[in-house]
Write a protein that holds these residues in place. Structure first.
Motif, PDB file in Angstrom:
ATOM      1  N   LYS A  53       0.832  -1.209   0.000  1.00  0.00           N
ATOM      2  CA  LYS A  53       0.000   0.000   0.000  1.00  0.00           C
ATOM      3  C   LYS A  53       0.862   1.253   0.000  1.00  0.00           C
ATOM      4  O   LYS A  53       0.582   2.221  -0.729  1.00  0.00           O
ATOM      5  CB  LYS A  53      -0.936   0.012   1.197  1.00  0.00           C
ATOM      6  CG  LYS A  53      -1.844   1.254   1.236  1.00  0.00           C
ATOM      7  CD  LYS A  53      -2.725   1.286   2.457  1.00  0.00           C
ATOM      8  CE  LYS A  53      -3.651   2.516   2.437  1.00  0.00           C
ATOM      9  NZ  LYS A  53      -2.884   3.791   2.335  1.00  0.00           N
ATOM     10  N   GLU A  54       1.918   1.237   0.791  1.00  0.00           N
ATOM     11  CA  GLU A  54       2.806   2.395   0.856  1.00  0.00           C
ATOM     12  C   GLU A  54       3.497   2.641  -0.482  1.00  0.00           C
ATOM     13  O   GLU A  54       3.671   3.793  -0.903  1.00  0.00           O
ATOM     14  CB  GLU A  54       3.840   2.198   1.963  1.00  0.00           C
ATOM     15  CG  GLU A  54       3.279   2.286   3.371  1.00  0.00           C
ATOM     16  CD  GLU A  54       2.524   1.048   3.832  1.00  0.00           C
ATOM     17  OE1 GLU A  54       1.891   1.093   4.912  1.00  0.00           O
ATOM     18  OE2 GLU A  54       2.547   0.014   3.107  1.00  0.00           O
ATOM     19  N   ASP A  83       0.887   4.129  -2.831  1.00  0.00           N
ATOM     20  CA  ASP A  83       0.649   5.527  -2.498  1.00  0.00           C
ATOM     21  C   ASP A  83       1.756   6.418  -3.066  1.00  0.00           C
ATOM     22  O   ASP A  83       1.491   7.530  -3.555  1.00  0.00           O
ATOM     23  CB  ASP A  83       0.580   5.709  -0.979  1.00  0.00           C
ATOM     24  CG  ASP A  83      -0.688   5.137  -0.368  1.00  0.00           C
ATOM     25  OD1 ASP A  83      -1.645   4.867  -1.127  1.00  0.00           O
ATOM     26  OD2 ASP A  83      -0.721   4.952   0.871  1.00  0.00           O
ATOM     27  N   LYS A  84       2.984   5.927  -3.019  1.00  0.00           N
ATOM     28  CA  LYS A  84       4.104   6.726  -3.522  1.00  0.00           C
ATOM     29  C   LYS A  84       4.060   6.845  -5.047  1.00  0.00           C
ATOM     30  O   LYS A  84       4.325   7.913  -5.607  1.00  0.00           O
ATOM     31  CB  LYS A  84       5.428   6.102  -3.074  1.00  0.00           C
ATOM     32  CG  LYS A  84       6.622   7.023  -3.278  1.00  0.00           C
ATOM     33  CD  LYS A  84       7.848   6.562  -2.518  1.00  0.00           C
ATOM     34  CE  LYS A  84       8.978   7.575  -2.685  1.00  0.00           C
ATOM     35  NZ  LYS A  84      10.184   7.194  -1.893  1.00  0.00           N
ATOM     36  N   ASN A  88       1.289   6.625  -6.835  1.00  0.00           N
ATOM     37  CA  ASN A  88       0.143   7.501  -7.113  1.00  0.00           C
ATOM     38  C   ASN A  88       0.505   8.970  -6.903  1.00  0.00           C
ATOM     39  O   ASN A  88       0.075   9.844  -7.666  1.00  0.00           O
ATOM     40  CB  ASN A  88      -1.033   7.129  -6.212  1.00  0.00           C
ATOM     41  CG  ASN A  88      -1.661   5.799  -6.596  1.00  0.00           C
ATOM     42  OD1 ASN A  88      -1.356   5.229  -7.635  1.00  0.00           O
ATOM     43  ND2 ASN A  88      -2.540   5.302  -5.743  1.00  0.00           N
ATOM     44  N   LYS A 137      -5.830   5.215  -8.852  1.00  0.00           N
ATOM     45  CA  LYS A 137      -6.320   4.249  -7.864  1.00  0.00           C
ATOM     46  C   LYS A 137      -6.912   3.019  -8.553  1.00  0.00           C
ATOM     47  O   LYS A 137      -6.655   1.878  -8.145  1.00  0.00           O
ATOM     48  CB  LYS A 137      -7.365   4.911  -6.968  1.00  0.00           C
ATOM     49  CG  LYS A 137      -7.897   4.000  -5.873  1.00  0.00           C
ATOM     50  CD  LYS A 137      -8.914   4.736  -5.000  1.00  0.00           C
ATOM     51  CE  LYS A 137      -9.484   3.823  -3.917  1.00  0.00           C
ATOM     52  NZ  LYS A 137     -10.487   4.533  -3.081  1.00  0.00           N
TER      53      LYS A 137
END
Length: 241
Positions: free
Chosen positions: A150-151, A154-155, A157, A221
């Motif tokens: 997930k991290e 997120d980076k 994105n 996403k």
């Protein structure tokens, strides 16, 4: 009905079928992307235009592949006609050191050969109904570098969302053989930076605007639902050497 009339009827039916088949062929030829003459070829998508719905719509995929990518290929072949070495060298070698390309066509090569390479990488990285997350060595490397999948997402994105104008966001293996997230402008590739991509997402507006309009964050996403993690794992293995 005599024999002559029967023959006329059959001949007419065959002619109608032939004419119908011809018209269908012509109609198909008008919509199918023509393969240009030259060393660069438009690769097949490998799945239906609608295969990535609802995350990426069929019309976007068709326009993106058959028009945008095809234009890069056509332009690359025109450049190869001006500098034949372009069609003889591995694309990765060219894009890794653009200083070797003649000044007169360097920008064209950066934009069009880069565009061809980026998109070919992009199509192969997506698949319908693939695994939802990485595994194995790639998963371990992501956990080590970012603290979790997930991290990392997120980076990526954030890199894609923060790219001003057109470009790409990438998960790469850098010069130190470590995972990193970078962004490149337009059709620049990570190769010129000495990095080897594991995955990359196109954030040009033509990649998402029909469905998402200005909502690039929503596209980014949703895009993760299309990722071919088996291909990403193979890319990682190759990048690590």
């Amino acid at each position: 009905m005599n024999r002559r009339q029967s023959l006329r009827l059959i001949a007419g039916a065959v002619g109608a079928i032939a004419a119908g088949g011809l018209s269908r062929s012509v109609a198909f030829a008008q919509t199918a992307p023509a393969q240009p003459a030259g060393p660069f070829k438009l690769p097949p998508l490998g799945y239906a235009f609608s295969a990535l719905e609802p995350h990426i719509d069929a019309q976007t995929m068709e326009i993106h592949h058959d028009r945008h990518h095809a234009a890069y290929v056509n332009n690359a072949n025109q450049l190869a006609a001006r500098w034949p070495e372009l069609g003889k060298m591995p694309i990765e070698q060219i894009l890794s050191d653009l200083s070797k390309v003649p000044d007169a066509i360097r920008t064209g090569v950066r934009n069009n050969v880069g565009g061809d390479w980026n998109h070919t990488f992009f199509w192969e990285l997506m698949t319908p109904g693939g695994a939802r997350e990485p595994s194995g060595d790639l998963k371990a490397a992501i956990d080590s570098a970012f603290g979790g999948t997930k991290e990392m997402m997120d980076k990526v994105n954030a890199a894609g969302g923060g790219r001003f104008g057109s470009g790409w966001a990438w998960l790469v293996v850098d010069k130190d053989k470590k995972l990193d997230v970078i962004s490149t402008a337009n059709q620049d590739t990570p190769l010129e930076l000495g990095a080897k991509p594991v995955l990359g997402v196109d954030v040009w507006e033509h990649a998402y605007y029909l469905k998402y309009q200005n909502r690039r964050a929503d596209y980014l996403k949703a895009w993760w639902n299309t990722v071919n993690w088996d291909k990403a794992a193979a890319n990682y293995k190759t990048a690590k050497g």
